[in-house]
Design an enzyme around this catalytic site. Structure first.
Site, PDB file in Angstrom:
ATOM      1  N   GLU A 171      -2.198  -2.933  -7.834  1.00  0.00           N
ATOM      2  CA  GLU A 171      -3.455  -3.221  -7.160  1.00  0.00           C
ATOM      3  C   GLU A 171      -3.972  -1.928  -6.568  1.00  0.00           C
ATOM      4  OE1 GLU A 171      -4.010  -3.106  -3.560  1.00  0.00           O
ATOM      5  OE2 GLU A 171      -2.046  -2.144  -3.379  1.00  0.00           O
ATOM      6  N   SER A 183       0.844  -1.191   0.000  1.00  0.00           N
ATOM      7  CA  SER A 183       0.000   0.000   0.000  1.00  0.00           C
ATOM      8  C   SER A 183       0.884   1.247   0.000  1.00  0.00           C
ATOM      9  CB  SER A 183      -0.974  -0.029   1.192  1.00  0.00           C
ATOM     10  OG  SER A 183      -1.986   0.934   1.050  1.00  0.00           O
ATOM     11  N   HIS A 236      -5.105  -5.402  -1.382  1.00  0.00           N
ATOM     12  CA  HIS A 236      -5.898  -5.183  -0.180  1.00  0.00           C
ATOM     13  C   HIS A 236      -7.020  -6.227  -0.049  1.00  0.00           C
ATOM     14  CE1 HIS A 236      -3.914  -1.284  -0.599  1.00  0.00           C
ATOM     15  NE2 HIS A 236      -4.280  -0.989   0.630  1.00  0.00           N
TER      16      HIS A 236
END
Length: 302
Positions: free
Chosen positions: A201, A111, A271
């Site tokens: 992602e 992330s 995630h």
């Protein structure tokens, strides 16, 4: 093509340090559960004393978070750095940052940690795009085992997704979060994209925002350099209710399918689990006919 250096495999008894380089920590119970997973494997885990501090939405002031990272990286007894969570803030501590010239060690996160991983790759060292300490305990057992296989030096199994056709590509794996990566464009942190297999992602981004980011990548010309694209989860990326929209799947197809390179989607990383650990900066084979990413190697075979 330049692959990154993998740190020496971890072993029982090694010291790992927990830092908070990004957002303020909220999930204390989840973090403790994940710490216990590492400790149950025989590792010594040292948690920063100021991990529960916050400065607005950040885990602490920039200079304190930067000091956490520098202290852990320069500690000769520390073999790996476990990031507590993502959120936002790692790019702030990379201003005027240079990785100290010490023995490479493992850096694990995803992330917002994308910025640290890509910066470390620029220094020639591989990190792990994988669960942070607020998400590890929720991973399926195979994903947890994969993380330990990676850092302990065992081979990684192929990942299976949905191939879009277009053949096979081999290149340097560069995994990260699309939003964070987009905000690294035109900065010194952005790596060289020649011969890269880009693995991206995202989460909680409406389809039009995904469209806007991918269009920026197209206009930047970077997609003309990459050899293939691996798409992980794009979870909770629905359009707001009662507003006309494409689906996120339609956006990905519209913005990527005409690039003329191998693409595999629906791979199990990102995630909301599972988040399969991926080494940054190693050579991989992406097969868009079979829908796989495999042969995670630290360098090209002779």
């Amino acid at each position: 093509m330049k692959s990154a250096i993998l740190p020496e495999p971890l072993k029982r008894g090694d010291l790992l340090r927990v830092i908070a380089p990004s957002g303020a920590l909220r999930e204390f119970a989840a973090l403790q559960q994940s710490v216990e997973i590492w400790r149950s494997r025989g590792y010594l885990v040292e948690i920063s004393h100021d991990l529960d501090q916050r400065w607005g939405y950040l885990a602490n002031k920039d200079e304190i978070r930067r000091h956490q990272l520098a202290s852990a990286w320069q500690d000769p007894d520390c073999r790996g750095i476990l990031c507590s969570r993502g959120g936002f803030g790692s790019t702030r501590i990379l201003e005027n940052w240079h990785w100290p010239n010490t023995t490479p060690k493992w850096l694990i996160g995803f992330s917002d940690i994308t910025a640290l991983l890509w910066s470390l790759y620029n220094a020639g060292i591989s990190g792990v795009h994988g669960p942070v300490l607020t998400t590890l305990a929720d991973e399926p057992e195979w994903s947890i085992q994969r993380l330990f296989d990676l850092v302990e030096g065992r081979p990684l199994a192929p990942l299976k997704g949905c191939g879009w056709g277009g053949g096979v590509a081999r290149g340097i794996l560069l995994p990260g979060n699309l939003t964070v990566a987009t905000h690294l464009l035109s900065t010194p942190i952005l790596p060289n994209f020649d011969d890269v297999i880009l693995a991206i992602e995202d989460v909680t981004e409406a389809p039009y925002r995904i469209d806007r980011m991918l269009t920026q990548w197209r206009l930047s010309g970077l997609f003309t350099k990459v050899k293939g694209i691996a798409l992980g989860g794009f979870t909770k990326c629905e359009a707001p209710a009662n507003i006309p929209s494409f689906t996120v799947e339609e956006v990905l197809g519209d913005r990527l399918a005409d690039l003329g390179i191998p693409i595999v989607s629906n791979l199990p990383f990102g995630h909301d689990h599972p988040n399969a650990a991926l080494p940054v900066g190693v050579v991989v084979t992406l097969d868009a006919d079979q829908g796989t990413v495999s042969r995670f190697m630290d360098k090209y075979p002779k």
